[in-house]
Structure formats: structure tokens, C-alpha cells
Design a protein around this motif. Sequence first.
Motif, PDB file in Angstrom:
ATOM      1  N   UNK A   1     103.765  81.120  18.458  1.00 53.14           N
ATOM      2  CA  UNK A   1     104.097  81.471  19.830  1.00 53.14           C
ATOM      3  C   UNK A   1     103.448  80.467  20.771  1.00 53.14           C
ATOM      4  N   UNK A   2     104.248  79.863  21.630  1.00 52.69           N
ATOM      5  CA  UNK A   2     103.761  78.883  22.599  1.00 52.69           C
ATOM      6  C   UNK A   2     103.423  79.585  23.910  1.00 52.69           C
ATOM      7  N   UNK A   3     102.147  79.789  24.140  1.00 50.55           N
ATOM      8  CA  UNK A   3     101.686  80.349  25.407  1.00 50.55           C
ATOM      9  C   UNK A   3     101.572  79.228  26.439  1.00 50.55           C
ATOM     10  N   UNK A   4     101.756  79.562  27.700  1.00 50.06           N
ATOM     11  CA  UNK A   4     101.525  78.612  28.779  1.00 50.06           C
ATOM     12  C   UNK A   4     100.405  79.107  29.671  1.00 50.06           C
TER      13      UNK A   4
ATOM     14  N   UNK B   1      98.414  76.845  22.935  1.00 49.78           N
ATOM     15  CA  UNK B   1      98.417  76.930  24.394  1.00 49.78           C
ATOM     16  C   UNK B   1      98.917  75.622  24.984  1.00 49.78           C
ATOM     17  N   UNK B   2     100.003  75.707  25.751  1.00 45.73           N
ATOM     18  CA  UNK B   2     100.554  74.559  26.466  1.00 45.73           C
ATOM     19  C   UNK B   2      99.948  74.568  27.874  1.00 45.73           C
ATOM     20  N   UNK B   3      99.361  73.449  28.262  1.00 46.05           N
ATOM     21  CA  UNK B   3      98.633  73.412  29.525  1.00 46.05           C
ATOM     22  C   UNK B   3      99.513  73.273  30.756  1.00 46.05           C
ATOM     23  N   UNK B   4      99.218  74.111  31.763  1.00 44.24           N
ATOM     24  CA  UNK B   4      99.864  74.021  33.076  1.00 44.24           C
ATOM     25  C   UNK B   4      98.793  74.145  34.145  1.00 44.24           C
ATOM     26  N   UNK B   5      99.046  73.554  35.295  1.00 45.70           N
ATOM     27  CA  UNK B   5      98.083  73.576  36.390  1.00 45.70           C
ATOM     28  C   UNK B   5      98.349  74.790  37.273  1.00 45.70           C
ATOM     29  N   UNK B   6      97.784  75.907  36.872  1.00 41.27           N
ATOM     30  CA  UNK B   6      97.922  77.120  37.653  1.00 41.27           C
ATOM     31  C   UNK B   6      99.030  78.030  37.149  1.00 41.27           C
ATOM     32  N   UNK B   7      98.954  79.285  37.583  1.00 40.45           N
ATOM     33  CA  UNK B   7      99.883  80.305  37.104  1.00 40.45           C
ATOM     34  C   UNK B   7     101.307  80.063  37.569  1.00 40.45           C
ATOM     35  N   UNK B   8     101.485  79.575  38.780  1.00 39.74           N
ATOM     36  CA  UNK B   8     102.843  79.390  39.288  1.00 39.74           C
ATOM     37  C   UNK B   8     103.625  78.400  38.426  1.00 39.74           C
TER      38      UNK B   8
ATOM     39  N   UNK C   1     104.570  80.170  35.131  1.00 41.28           N
ATOM     40  CA  UNK C   1     105.658  81.127  35.334  1.00 41.28           C
ATOM     41  C   UNK C   1     106.999  80.408  35.447  1.00 41.28           C
ATOM     42  N   UNK C   2     107.025  79.277  36.130  1.00 39.33           N
ATOM     43  CA  UNK C   2     108.257  78.499  36.214  1.00 39.33           C
ATOM     44  C   UNK C   2     108.707  78.055  34.819  1.00 39.33           C
ATOM     45  N   UNK C   3     107.749  77.620  34.006  1.00 38.89           N
ATOM     46  CA  UNK C   3     108.074  77.196  32.642  1.00 38.89           C
ATOM     47  C   UNK C   3     108.563  78.368  31.805  1.00 38.89           C
ATOM     48  N   UNK C   4     107.934  79.521  31.985  1.00 37.22           N
ATOM     49  CA  UNK C   4     108.327  80.714  31.233  1.00 37.22           C
ATOM     50  C   UNK C   4     109.729  81.170  31.625  1.00 37.22           C
TER      51      UNK C   4
ATOM     52  N   UNK D   1     110.856  77.379  28.616  1.00 35.80           N
ATOM     53  CA  UNK D   1     110.177  76.225  28.025  1.00 35.80           C
ATOM     54  C   UNK D   1     108.965  76.620  27.177  1.00 35.80           C
ATOM     55  N   UNK D   2     108.491  77.833  27.370  1.00 36.53           N
ATOM     56  CA  UNK D   2     107.408  78.378  26.557  1.00 36.53           C
ATOM     57  C   UNK D   2     107.803  79.795  26.146  1.00 36.53           C
ATOM     58  N   UNK D   3     107.038  80.382  25.225  1.00 37.75           N
ATOM     59  CA  UNK D   3     107.392  81.704  24.691  1.00 37.75           C
ATOM     60  C   UNK D   3     106.692  82.851  25.401  1.00 37.75           C
ATOM     61  N   UNK D   4     105.539  82.589  25.986  1.00 41.21           N
ATOM     62  CA  UNK D   4     104.768  83.685  26.564  1.00 41.21           C
ATOM     63  C   UNK D   4     103.766  83.155  27.572  1.00 41.21           C
TER      64      UNK D   4
END
Length: 323
Positions: free
Chosen positions: A158-161, A185-192, A195-198, A202-205
Motif C-alpha cells: 500500500x502506497x501511503x502519501x 510512504x511517498x513524500x508530499x509537502x503537506x496534507x493538501x 490529498x490531491x494525489x490521493x 496516484x497513491x493508495x492511502x
Amino acid sequence: MINKTFKKTMMTAAMALTALGLTACGEESGGSAESYPEREIELTIPWSPGGGSDIEGRLVAQHTEQNLDTSFVVINSPGVGGTVGLEELAEKEANGYNIGQIHEGLLVAHHTDITTINYDTFIPIAAMSSSDQILAVPSDFEADTLEEFVAYGKENEIRFGGTVAGIPRVWVEQLGKELEINYNLVGYEGLSEAIQALSGGHIDAAIVDYSSANEFVEAGLMKFIAIGTDERVENLPDVPTFQEEGYDINMSINRGYVAPEGTDPAIIEELAAAFEATAEDQEYIEAVNNVGSSVNYMGPDAYREYLDKQNELISEIVSEISE
């Protein structure tokens, strides 16, 4: 020879200029606590606009203005897991007109060597709200329940962001171990960003909060699987807790406010009193509840004690992750 009258005149002028310079310096540094506040207060939110921290921070600013009889200027300064804005805040003048928002993510960033600053780089003013965290997946993800999610995770990765340098990293590690699933864990800069990736598949969770993600759920782009509270919450009655599904998982963020070291204690007390009045204001309480969070006021001493305990806990968790 310079006569006495001329010397006296020059000395008087010099003293007047010195006094004027001191007055100017006093105004630049914010003046005395007795006259505070005399101008607007800059609030640094170290995250991008649109996330839970930004939404709740702006609610605090909006409702506290009337209790301080001044305005807040919100400055979003995202970067490196929320540390860029706070590193900038630490260098700002300790005059009561520079404050910032923090949460447990700063402690994680410190203990994972992302930044040298920590909560004790600042003076705590108050904690204002608590935000419950929810496991979310894209709407077309093949699991609709936590049981199905776990079953999928045992057979697939499972790919978490989330923010690698922040509290999402700790939560993902806890989930992975408690649920006994395969994950990264796929790295993103902040929750927003996460969420866009989710929502785009682009990610699973991702681990999200209600205020940031609910509109995406209502739009049919994602769905909630489980919430990290002891009991189900009123605004999501159909979302089960991890606890009721047999997993010892609790996840929440307490968002608070701090000032640079050296800020006058009298100003800290005045700010804390204004925040406390806000926390007791029914309009603010309803506004926070409407975005899926709850008011959780802690004054300077209680907030420092809370951060002390969280710092010890997070230090231990990060040490286990690093082993």
C-alpha cells in the motif's frame, strides 16, 4: 573657546536625539507590554493554504482579533515538513507581533534530524484545537472496509502519501505495524498535496483530517475507511474507529501557537488570555466543530507540559523506526 550656552544647547540636542532614537527602537520592537498591541500581528502558518492547519489557523486568527482589538496577518510559509516557516519565525524579532502555529510534526522533524529547532526553541502561548485523523483511500480503491483494507495490504504494498519529515511518517509506521500490512510512504509537502494525489489515484492511502478531505469525499473522489478516535464522531457516524475493529490505534493533532524566545512574558500572558477567550466563544467553537475538529485549549504552562510529554514519546517512536 566654546561658550557654556552653546555647550549646554548641544548637550540638550544630543539627549533629545538619543531619546528619539530609543523611542524609535521601542516602536520597532513593539513597544511596552502595557500598550500592547499597537499594530497588527503576523501569524506564520508553516503549511500551504487549504490544509487542516491553514483552515484552523485562520479560524483562530479571525475569532481572536476581537479579543485583542487588532488584526492578524496570516503568512503561509510551507516547506520541508513545516520547518521552513518555523525556522524563519525563530529568527524574527521577539516583540509580540510575530507568532506561529506548530503541532506534533515539528517534534518529528527535529528527532529525524530534518531541523535543529524544536518546540522549546519557542515560548508556548496556547493550544487551540484538536483534529482527529482518518484513514482515507481513493473512491475506486478495491477496499471499502478496514477489514478489506488490511486483507489487501497483506497481499499488496500500500502506497501511503504524507509528509516524510512530519507526523504522518509516525502514523504510517504505527499503522503498518499494527495492521501487519505491506506499505511504503511517498513524500508530499503537506496534507493538501497528499490529498490531491490521493483524489487523483496516484497513491493508495493517506491519513487526513475532516476539514481537508471531506469535500473530496462528498465529490466522490475518495472515501473514509476508519478514524483514529476512541469512539465514533458525530459528523462521521458511519466511519468505524480502529479501536472497535480491534486495533490499538489513536491518531490526532493538537495545533498550538508559539512566539520567538525572548518575547515579554506579560505579552505571552495577554495573548494566552485572548486565545482562551476565543476558545470559550461559541461562534469559534461551532466554526471549529464544523470543520471536523474540536476546541482543546491549553494555556502556556499546560501546553508546555503537553509538548514535553509528546517530545519524549515521539523521540522513543523515532528511535524504534530508525533501528
